[in-house]
Design an enzyme around this catalytic site. Sequence first.
Site, short mmCIF file in Angstrom:
data_model
loop_
_atom_site.label_atom_id
_atom_site.label_comp_id
_atom_site.label_asym_id
_atom_site.label_seq_id
_atom_site.Cartn_x
_atom_site.Cartn_y
_atom_site.Cartn_z
N GLY A 101 -4.54 -12.71 -4.55
CA GLY A 101 -3.66 -11.57 -4.28
C GLY A 101 -2.32 -11.69 -4.99
N ASP A 110 1.89 -3.82 -9.76
CA ASP A 110 1.63 -5.15 -10.31
C ASP A 110 2.09 -5.30 -11.77
OD1 ASP A 110 0.48 -5.43 -7.83
OD2 ASP A 110 -1.57 -5.28 -8.56
N HIS A 161 0.83 -1.21 0.00
CA HIS A 161 0.00 0.00 0.00
C HIS A 161 0.87 1.26 0.00
CE1 HIS A 161 -4.09 -1.60 0.11
NE2 HIS A 161 -3.53 -2.62 0.72
N SER A 214 -3.14 -11.94 -10.81
CA SER A 214 -3.51 -12.70 -12.01
C SER A 214 -3.98 -11.74 -13.11
CB SER A 214 -4.60 -13.72 -11.70
OG SER A 214 -5.73 -13.07 -11.16
N ASP A 267 2.28 2.02 -3.24
CA ASP A 267 2.54 2.26 -4.66
C ASP A 267 1.56 3.23 -5.32
OD1 ASP A 267 0.32 0.58 -4.80
OD2 ASP A 267 1.07 -0.50 -6.54
N GLY A 293 -7.82 -14.38 -7.48
CA GLY A 293 -8.38 -14.00 -6.17
C GLY A 293 -7.44 -14.28 -5.01
C1 GLA Z 1 -3.00 -4.36 -4.99
C2 GLA Z 1 -2.80 -3.26 -6.03
C3 GLA Z 1 -1.35 -2.76 -6.00
C4 GLA Z 1 -0.94 -2.41 -4.58
C5 GLA Z 1 -1.28 -3.52 -3.60
C6 GLA Z 1 -1.01 -3.14 -2.18
O1 GLA Z 1 -2.28 -5.48 -5.33
O2 GLA Z 1 -3.10 -3.75 -7.30
O3 GLA Z 1 -1.21 -1.69 -6.87
O4 GLA Z 1 -1.53 -1.19 -4.20
O5 GLA Z 1 -2.64 -3.89 -3.71
O6 GLA Z 1 0.36 -2.96 -1.98
#
Ligand code: GLA
Length: 368
Positions: A118, A166, A31, A121, A33, A116
């Site tokens: 995290g 991501d 959290h 995908s 980015d 789903g």
């Molecule tokens: C998700 C979002 C990322 C990032 C994370 C938390 O994966 O897609 O951009 O904010 O949550 O670090």
Amino acid sequence: MMARRLFADAWGYAPAGTWSAPGRVNLIGEHTDYSGGLVLPFALADRAHIAVAPRDDQRIRLATPDDTVDLDLAALGPGSPPGWAAYLAGAAWALREAGHDVPGFDLALTSDVPVGAGLSSSAALMSATLLALDDLHALGLDRAALAALGRRAENVVAGVPCGAMDHSASLLCTRGHALLLDTDTGASRQVPLDPANDDLALLLLDTGHPHALQDGRYAERRAAIDAADAALTLATLTPGDIGSLPDAWTHDVRSAAAHVITENARVRASVDMLDRGDLAGIGMLLDDSHASLRDGLRVSSPELDAITDAARRAGALGARMTGAGFGGSAIALVALDRVTEVSAAARRAVPGARVRAVSPSAGASRDD
Ligand code: GLA
């Protein structure tokens, strides 16, 4: 089924090529980015595979093993198409919006990145498609530029307010490294990360309790961080500044800001340790990161807390939730001779959890 074979079955001719892109795990920097902070993800071996051929008209035809979708380029935009197709067709929308006049395409997708969990995908689909369209139309965009387009398409077409991590991870990561990304400047560096070298393993603890970014809680936490960031540019602050955050801020905004400020410091400290060859040393930072996400930002879940607690009690050097939170996966840093105990403890703590060792893998590629 292979993407190439699925393509031939679905569309009745051979694709122009195949590409793939990985899911990711974030080692630390959560959290951070979307306020110009630091992240340190690495690519998984799990990948989305696509076979693609360009078309000379405006159609986009997409096939998965379960479904097909037929779209017109003109119909792409905010919220359209809905569902998984947004993460493929959205790539064309973002390129066209950036002035690259790409036509339609036919595509077939198979993916082994768990959905789903995290593990990004969706970014894997978008990244593979962007790389394919860049190749097929010889656009010559670099990977950082493709990652920025991927984020934009996910924000606008899929309607998910994600940050820069991501797509950057999926496109820029390399085998044997984590990616240190400064989401303010876009600068990145490959940081060597080879747990086996130190007789360690990184265990991925997938709770099996899916998270959903669209459910509003991510956006709510993001709003608290955005509010703090708009006032004070969080990435420029250090933990010493936390005591002097404005009194007028609500408790939620203050604790969200404190999370981001300390998390950026933890990424810096982790990279220093990795640069010194001290992977074991980051265990404590992983634990601190989890505590901050749980108590400060409040994005953990009972299962993520239970599985990381169990891993620590069974001897993990450190454990934390990874990704957006509210479900999904955690990672644990474990000595090789404790892997069996830690894995068993994690499975007992969260029935149905899937536990496996992961190692930093390659980013997106053209495969044939
Ligand atoms: C998700 C979002 C990322 C990032 C994370 C938390 O994966 O897609 O951009 O904010 O949550 O670090």
